[in-house]
Design an enzyme around this catalytic site. Sequence first.
Site, PDB file in Angstrom:
ATOM      1  N   LYS A  22      51.121  38.013  20.754  1.00 54.85           N
ATOM      2  CA  LYS A  22      49.823  37.968  20.685  1.00 54.85           C
ATOM      3  C   LYS A  22      48.721  37.698  21.824  1.00 54.85           C
ATOM      4  CE  LYS A  22      47.862  34.290  18.730  1.00 54.85           C
ATOM      5  NZ  LYS A  22      46.600  33.697  19.535  1.00 54.85           N
ATOM      6  N   ASN A  23      49.296  36.613  22.528  1.00 54.55           N
ATOM      7  CA  ASN A  23      48.572  36.143  23.662  1.00 54.55           C
ATOM      8  C   ASN A  23      48.342  37.174  24.777  1.00 54.55           C
ATOM      9  OD1 ASN A  23      47.697  33.978  22.086  1.00 54.55           O
ATOM     10  ND2 ASN A  23      48.858  32.450  23.098  1.00 54.55           N
ATOM     11  N   ARG A  94      38.439  32.612  19.602  1.00 56.54           N
ATOM     12  CA  ARG A  94      38.008  32.198  21.073  1.00 56.54           C
ATOM     13  C   ARG A  94      38.378  33.112  22.173  1.00 56.54           C
ATOM     14  NH1 ARG A  94      36.653  27.632  22.778  1.00 56.54           N
ATOM     15  NH2 ARG A  94      37.888  28.262  24.775  1.00 56.54           N
ATOM     16  N   CYS A 118      37.024  24.111  18.491  1.00 52.98           N
ATOM     17  CA  CYS A 118      37.772  24.518  17.541  1.00 52.98           C
ATOM     18  C   CYS A 118      38.911  23.496  17.149  1.00 52.98           C
ATOM     19  CB  CYS A 118      38.660  25.624  18.215  1.00 52.98           C
ATOM     20  SG  CYS A 118      39.891  25.243  19.099  1.00 52.98           S
ATOM     21  N   ARG A 123      37.578  22.676  24.197  1.00 55.45           N
ATOM     22  CA  ARG A 123      38.168  24.057  24.808  1.00 55.45           C
ATOM     23  C   ARG A 123      36.881  24.692  25.639  1.00 55.45           C
ATOM     24  NH1 ARG A 123      42.470  27.049  21.261  1.00 55.45           N
ATOM     25  NH2 ARG A 123      43.124  27.975  23.187  1.00 55.45           N
ATOM     26  N   ASP A 308      51.814  25.248  22.784  1.00 55.38           N
ATOM     27  CA  ASP A 308      52.028  26.194  21.668  1.00 55.38           C
ATOM     28  C   ASP A 308      53.264  26.106  21.065  1.00 55.38           C
ATOM     29  OD1 ASP A 308      49.350  27.128  22.204  1.00 55.38           O
ATOM     30  OD2 ASP A 308      49.877  29.024  22.654  1.00 55.38           O
ATOM     31  N   ILE A 330      47.776  19.079  27.513  1.00 55.26           N
ATOM     32  CA  ILE A 330      46.762  20.495  27.586  1.00 55.26           C
ATOM     33  C   ILE A 330      45.754  20.363  26.860  1.00 55.26           C
ATOM     34  CG2 ILE A 330      46.923  22.911  27.401  1.00 55.26           C
ATOM     35  CD1 ILE A 330      48.881  22.084  29.466  1.00 55.26           C
ATOM     36  N   ARG A 400      47.131  34.711  11.675  1.00 54.47           N
ATOM     37  CA  ARG A 400      46.378  35.063  12.862  1.00 54.47           C
ATOM     38  C   ARG A 400      47.570  35.167  13.964  1.00 54.47           C
ATOM     39  NH1 ARG A 400      42.760  30.852  15.365  1.00 54.47           N
ATOM     40  NH2 ARG A 400      42.968  32.337  16.872  1.00 54.47           N
TER      41      ARG A 400
HETATM   42  C1  UD1 Z   1      45.559  30.041  26.082  1.00 60.41           C
HETATM   43  C2  UD1 Z   1      46.507  30.551  24.840  1.00 60.41           C
HETATM   44  C3  UD1 Z   1      46.545  29.268  23.865  1.00 60.41           C
HETATM   45  C4  UD1 Z   1      47.448  28.265  24.614  1.00 60.41           C
HETATM   46  C5  UD1 Z   1      46.717  27.862  25.831  1.00 60.41           C
HETATM   47  C6  UD1 Z   1      47.527  26.921  26.787  1.00 60.41           C
HETATM   48  C7  UD1 Z   1      45.531  32.711  24.323  1.00 60.41           C
HETATM   49  C8  UD1 Z   1      44.848  33.700  23.674  1.00 60.41           C
HETATM   50  N1  UD1 Z   1      45.585  31.525  24.023  1.00 60.41           N
HETATM   51  O1  UD1 Z   1      44.365  29.534  25.567  1.00 60.41           O
HETATM   52  O2  UD1 Z   1      47.490  29.741  22.784  1.00 60.41           O
HETATM   53  O3  UD1 Z   1      47.484  27.167  23.732  1.00 60.41           O
HETATM   54  O4  UD1 Z   1      46.445  29.097  26.719  1.00 60.41           O
HETATM   55  O5  UD1 Z   1      48.806  27.568  26.847  1.00 60.41           O
HETATM   56  O6  UD1 Z   1      46.206  33.224  25.337  1.00 60.41           O
HETATM   57  N2  UD1 Z   1      39.714  24.492  30.064  1.00 60.41           N
HETATM   58  C9  UD1 Z   1      38.611  23.998  30.795  1.00 60.41           C
HETATM   59  N3  UD1 Z   1      37.752  24.907  31.005  1.00 60.41           N
HETATM   60  C10 UD1 Z   1      37.715  26.285  30.810  1.00 60.41           C
HETATM   61  C11 UD1 Z   1      39.057  26.745  30.373  1.00 60.41           C
HETATM   62  C12 UD1 Z   1      39.843  25.792  30.073  1.00 60.41           C
HETATM   63  O7  UD1 Z   1      38.465  22.745  30.824  1.00 60.41           O
HETATM   64  O8  UD1 Z   1      36.875  27.035  31.400  1.00 60.41           O
HETATM   65  C13 UD1 Z   1      40.704  23.558  29.696  1.00 60.41           C
HETATM   66  C14 UD1 Z   1      41.060  23.658  28.004  1.00 60.41           C
HETATM   67  O9  UD1 Z   1      40.070  22.716  27.286  1.00 60.41           O
HETATM   68  C15 UD1 Z   1      42.429  22.934  28.039  1.00 60.41           C
HETATM   69  C16 UD1 Z   1      43.155  23.623  29.307  1.00 60.41           C
HETATM   70  O10 UD1 Z   1      42.026  23.874  30.066  1.00 60.41           O
HETATM   71  O11 UD1 Z   1      42.372  21.925  27.993  1.00 60.41           O
HETATM   72  C17 UD1 Z   1      43.805  24.800  29.158  1.00 60.41           C
HETATM   73  O12 UD1 Z   1      43.155  25.873  28.334  1.00 60.41           O
HETATM   74  P1  UD1 Z   1      43.527  27.351  28.660  1.00 60.41           P
HETATM   75  O13 UD1 Z   1      44.820  27.572  29.451  1.00 60.41           O
HETATM   76  O14 UD1 Z   1      42.270  28.051  29.105  1.00 60.41           O
HETATM   77  O15 UD1 Z   1      43.870  27.862  27.422  1.00 60.41           O
HETATM   78  P2  UD1 Z   1      43.139  29.191  26.649  1.00 60.41           P
HETATM   79  O16 UD1 Z   1      43.379  30.441  27.498  1.00 60.41           O
HETATM   80  O17 UD1 Z   1      41.714  28.988  25.793  1.00 60.41           O
END
Ligand code: UD1
Length: 419
Positions: A22-23, A94, A118, A123, A308, A330, A400
Amino acid sequence: MDRILIRGGRPLEGEIVIGGAKNAALPLLAAGLLTDERLLLSNVPALADIATMSELLAQHGIAVEPAGADGRSLSLGGAIRSTEAPYDIVRKMRASVLVLGPLLARAGEARVSLPGGCAIGTRPVDLHLKGLEQMGAVIALEGGYINARVPDGRLRGAAIVLALPSVGATENLMLAASLAEGETSIANAAREPEITDLAACLCAMGARITGIGTDRLVIEGVPRLHGAAHRIVADRIETGTYACAAAIAGGSLLLRHARLDHMAALARVLHEAGIEVEAEADGVRIRRRNGLRGVDAMTEPYPGFPTDMQAQFMALMAVAEGAAMLTETIFENRFMHVPELNRMGARINVHGASAIVRGVAQLSGAPVMATDLRASVSLILAGLAARGETMVSRVYHLDRGYEAVERKLAACGADIERI
Ligand code: UD1
């Protein structure tokens, strides 16, 4: 509303086919915005999130249509008609924010609803926005929307250093940089297999990316990308989830198409817990012969233990001998499954970012409620091991990210049905 009923206590035997990730599929769909030519994606999982992303692309003018007879291929094509990603779609998922980079690169403007909070934490998307600003975008947050435009018409390459290795930010910036003018480097980039899969597809479309699989990606922008065909990588989280299912229920499962090399951290802790994990010709075999031992684990960016998988591994540790400490680094609020597991007789205490799991001999079935995608599947795993009936409600979270979870488990001997 659908619920899932499990009568626990049956071991699992047989084979489960692991679908496409999915991701990986979500950013790959967003890549469809980067070209007018046809992008053919195969091994696409049939999931609610994929339908949501397809709906969003259609709103932008990119038609997403079934292709081929297997029901797992999608053909993307069309010209960008609208650069607005409305709240009604973004709020459902998201990952919708992944259209921001491609829209800016292709159309020079975008108006994307802010995804907002969320269930598993705040996030933010600040890293996505900062990187795009470095590439020449001018961004304002107004009325719950990200209003972005590129005054020069075309994004330009930049040396970006991510404050933390965000998966989504790495993807958004890589998508944008592939059509920018000049070279973009992304340091402290995330290295998840889904990012490698996206990079492979972009290269097939004509992008020039080096450092793939490392924490420093270098993208030499090109003026245009063309069509391509790409097969989506196997879902390592679906794999890990069924690995935990076999571990908690007992028995032996062959996870067909699974990649052991993408689940090394999980395989290591499963092994320490007493579970056999072995590569086979086209998959991974999981077998539990003896009892389970408590093992500590801490979530980390890839190649560390995936956040995850934290909830599913916690369900497993709930019935292990001894204690396990699971630390979440995370997301700040990713223990909502704990009270539900405790209602099933687990003994879990949360202290800040860590949960102490004291294993119990047996869980007991109970009505429980799913709070997010991975939390909901952890309750199903707990139900497989519990005495009596477990009823999991709010399973729309599950749909989902898991395709036919009850059918896959029932085919291997679980007593599970959707009601
Ligand atoms: C993706 C995955 C999700 C997984 C996560 C971490 C998808 C669609 N989703 O989510 O299933 O749990 O990676 O492996 O691929 N952060 C910031 N600022 C930003 C972006 C992120 O502070 O602009 C922080 C987030 O709050 C979090 C950490 O970085 O604490 C990791 O988030 P991120 O790796 O971005 O996760 P997603 O891409 O949202």
